[in-house]
Write a protein that holds these residues in place. Sequence first.
Motif, PDB file in Angstrom:
ATOM      1  N   LEU A   1       0.803  -1.223   0.000  1.00 14.98           N
ATOM      2  CA  LEU A   1       0.000   0.000   0.000  1.00 14.98           C
ATOM      3  C   LEU A   1       0.837   1.275   0.000  1.00 14.98           C
ATOM      4  O   LEU A   1       0.300   2.370  -0.153  1.00 14.98           O
ATOM      5  CB  LEU A   1      -0.930   0.008   1.219  1.00 14.98           C
ATOM      6  N   SER A   2       2.143   1.134   0.153  1.00 15.80           N
ATOM      7  CA  SER A   2       3.018   2.304   0.263  1.00 15.80           C
ATOM      8  C   SER A   2       3.265   2.930  -1.102  1.00 15.80           C
ATOM      9  O   SER A   2       2.923   2.375  -2.153  1.00 15.80           O
ATOM     10  CB  SER A   2       4.352   1.916   0.894  1.00 15.80           C
ATOM     11  N   LYS A   3       3.938   4.076  -1.091  1.00 10.98           N
ATOM     12  CA  LYS A   3       4.249   4.763  -2.349  1.00 10.98           C
ATOM     13  C   LYS A   3       5.354   4.064  -3.134  1.00 10.98           C
ATOM     14  O   LYS A   3       5.693   4.485  -4.248  1.00 10.98           O
ATOM     15  CB  LYS A   3       4.624   6.218  -2.090  1.00 10.98           C
ATOM     16  N   TYR A   4       5.912   3.006  -2.562  1.00  8.39           N
ATOM     17  CA  TYR A   4       6.880   2.186  -3.281  1.00  8.39           C
ATOM     18  C   TYR A   4       6.356   0.767  -3.478  1.00  8.39           C
ATOM     19  O   TYR A   4       7.135  -0.168  -3.672  1.00  8.39           O
ATOM     20  CB  TYR A   4       8.218   2.171  -2.542  1.00  8.39           C
ATOM     21  N   GLY A   5       5.040   0.622  -3.430  1.00 11.41           N
ATOM     22  CA  GLY A   5       4.426  -0.693  -3.570  1.00 11.41           C
ATOM     23  C   GLY A   5       3.813  -0.908  -4.934  1.00 11.41           C
ATOM     24  O   GLY A   5       4.512  -0.909  -5.945  1.00 11.41           O
ATOM     25  N   HIS A   6       2.473  -1.061  -4.943  1.00 11.17           N
ATOM     26  CA  HIS A   6       1.773  -1.397  -6.178  1.00 11.17           C
ATOM     27  C   HIS A   6       0.507  -0.559  -6.323  1.00 11.17           C
ATOM     28  O   HIS A   6      -0.127  -0.192  -5.326  1.00 11.17           O
ATOM     29  CB  HIS A   6       1.379  -2.880  -6.177  1.00 11.17           C
ATOM     30  N   LEU A   7       0.112  -0.316  -7.568  1.00  9.51           N
ATOM     31  CA  LEU A   7      -1.128   0.406  -7.836  1.00  9.51           C
ATOM     32  C   LEU A   7      -2.327  -0.487  -7.548  1.00  9.51           C
ATOM     33  O   LEU A   7      -2.379  -1.642  -7.968  1.00  9.51           O
ATOM     34  CB  LEU A   7      -1.196   0.853  -9.297  1.00  9.51           C
ATOM     35  N   SER A   8      -3.313   0.063  -6.847  1.00 11.56           N
ATOM     36  CA  SER A   8      -4.559  -0.650  -6.572  1.00 11.56           C
ATOM     37  C   SER A   8      -5.498  -0.524  -7.764  1.00 11.56           C
ATOM     38  O   SER A   8      -5.262   0.252  -8.705  1.00 11.56           O
ATOM     39  CB  SER A   8      -5.233  -0.066  -5.331  1.00 11.56           C
ATOM     40  N   ASN A   9      -6.603  -1.255  -7.714  1.00  9.00           N
ATOM     41  CA  ASN A   9      -7.623  -1.125  -8.764  1.00  9.00           C
ATOM     42  C   ASN A   9      -8.126   0.312  -8.904  1.00  9.00           C
ATOM     43  O   ASN A   9      -8.184   0.831 -10.022  1.00  9.00           O
ATOM     44  CB  ASN A   9      -8.793  -2.068  -8.481  1.00  9.00           C
ATOM     45  N   PRO A  10      -8.499   0.984  -7.818  1.00  6.49           N
ATOM     46  CA  PRO A  10      -8.944   2.379  -7.959  1.00  6.49           C
ATOM     47  C   PRO A  10      -7.841   3.317  -8.457  1.00  6.49           C
ATOM     48  O   PRO A  10      -8.118   4.236  -9.222  1.00  6.49           O
ATOM     49  CB  PRO A  10      -9.382   2.756  -6.539  1.00  6.49           C
ATOM     50  N   ASP A  11      -6.599   3.072  -8.038  1.00  5.07           N
ATOM     51  CA  ASP A  11      -5.481   3.884  -8.528  1.00  5.07           C
ATOM     52  C   ASP A  11      -5.390   3.791 -10.049  1.00  5.07           C
ATOM     53  O   ASP A  11      -5.237   4.802 -10.751  1.00  5.07           O
ATOM     54  CB  ASP A  11      -4.149   3.396  -7.942  1.00  5.07           C
ATOM     55  N   CYS A  12      -5.465   2.576 -10.541  1.00  4.76           N
ATOM     56  CA  CYS A  12      -5.401   2.340 -11.979  1.00  4.76           C
ATOM     57  C   CYS A  12      -6.603   2.952 -12.686  1.00  4.76           C
ATOM     58  O   CYS A  12      -6.447   3.685 -13.674  1.00  4.76           O
ATOM     59  CB  CYS A  12      -5.347   0.835 -12.246  1.00  4.76           C
ATOM     60  N   ALA A  13      -7.784   2.675 -12.178  1.00  5.08           N
ATOM     61  CA  ALA A  13      -9.009   3.147 -12.824  1.00  5.08           C
ATOM     62  C   ALA A  13      -9.042   4.661 -12.945  1.00  5.08           C
ATOM     63  O   ALA A  13      -9.539   5.212 -13.937  1.00  5.08           O
ATOM     64  CB  ALA A  13     -10.229   2.649 -12.055  1.00  5.08           C
TER      65      ALA A  13
END
Length: 262
Positions: free
Chosen positions: A186-198
């Motif tokens: 969930l961090s800024k060095y992790g992975h994009l979530s579904n809402p982040d991508c959308a």
Amino acid sequence: MAKAVPLFSGSKGNSYFLGTATQGVLIDAGRSCKQIENALLTNSIDPRIIGAVFITHEHTDHCSAVKVLASRYNFKVYASQGTLEALERANRLDKRFETEVIENEVAVGDMLIKRIDTPHDAAESCCYSVTLADGKIATVATDMGYMTDDVRNAVAHSNFAVIESNHDVDMLKNGPYPFVLKKRILSKYGHLSNPDCAAELAGLVQSGTLRLMLGHLSEQNNTPSIALNTAVNELSKYGMNRGIDYTLDVAPVETNAKSVIF
């Protein structure tokens, strides 16, 4: 004719072929050499047309086959300086094939491959845009904690793009992963979530990026239908309809012998 072929995507491994019927490159080599060979064969791609392998970062699901694959076919391997150093420390490189640092962009055959840095918990991670001989551009952008302006700009100038849609936030928070791992994802060095991508997709469609693919879905914390529905529902708010205004697919865990022509 420019095409993108997702060979593998997700937690178990990632690899994409970008190119034409006569030349191309691999973005990442995150399964076994044999699995990648079989995936190429399934898609009628002769490994001998591959001009180079570009590694985004040193995590196993992106580079596990690079040593054997590059040695077998004498592929040149490109990556950032930090990634190459990390691969060397992990004994994933070999003197039987060439390696080279990509600082900005490099020509391979009639293609131009550009590096774009990404925020991820790796030595020096990046993603890549590939410009084909006909001027068509494809970008594969996964493994990043947030969408940077540079990545957004690269994707917005692409004809085809893979965008990370790694996890459903609720599934991740309520799932079996240890707290430390959840925090990392969930961090800024992790992975994009579904809402982040959308949230990125409407702007991309408006810019002319009409061939889209969701990539690097977590098998534990996501499903293709949840990721797809999140994206489609967000785009519908802008009056954009799948199959009419844009195409949208989910990169398969293992190749389904389908390519995207762009």
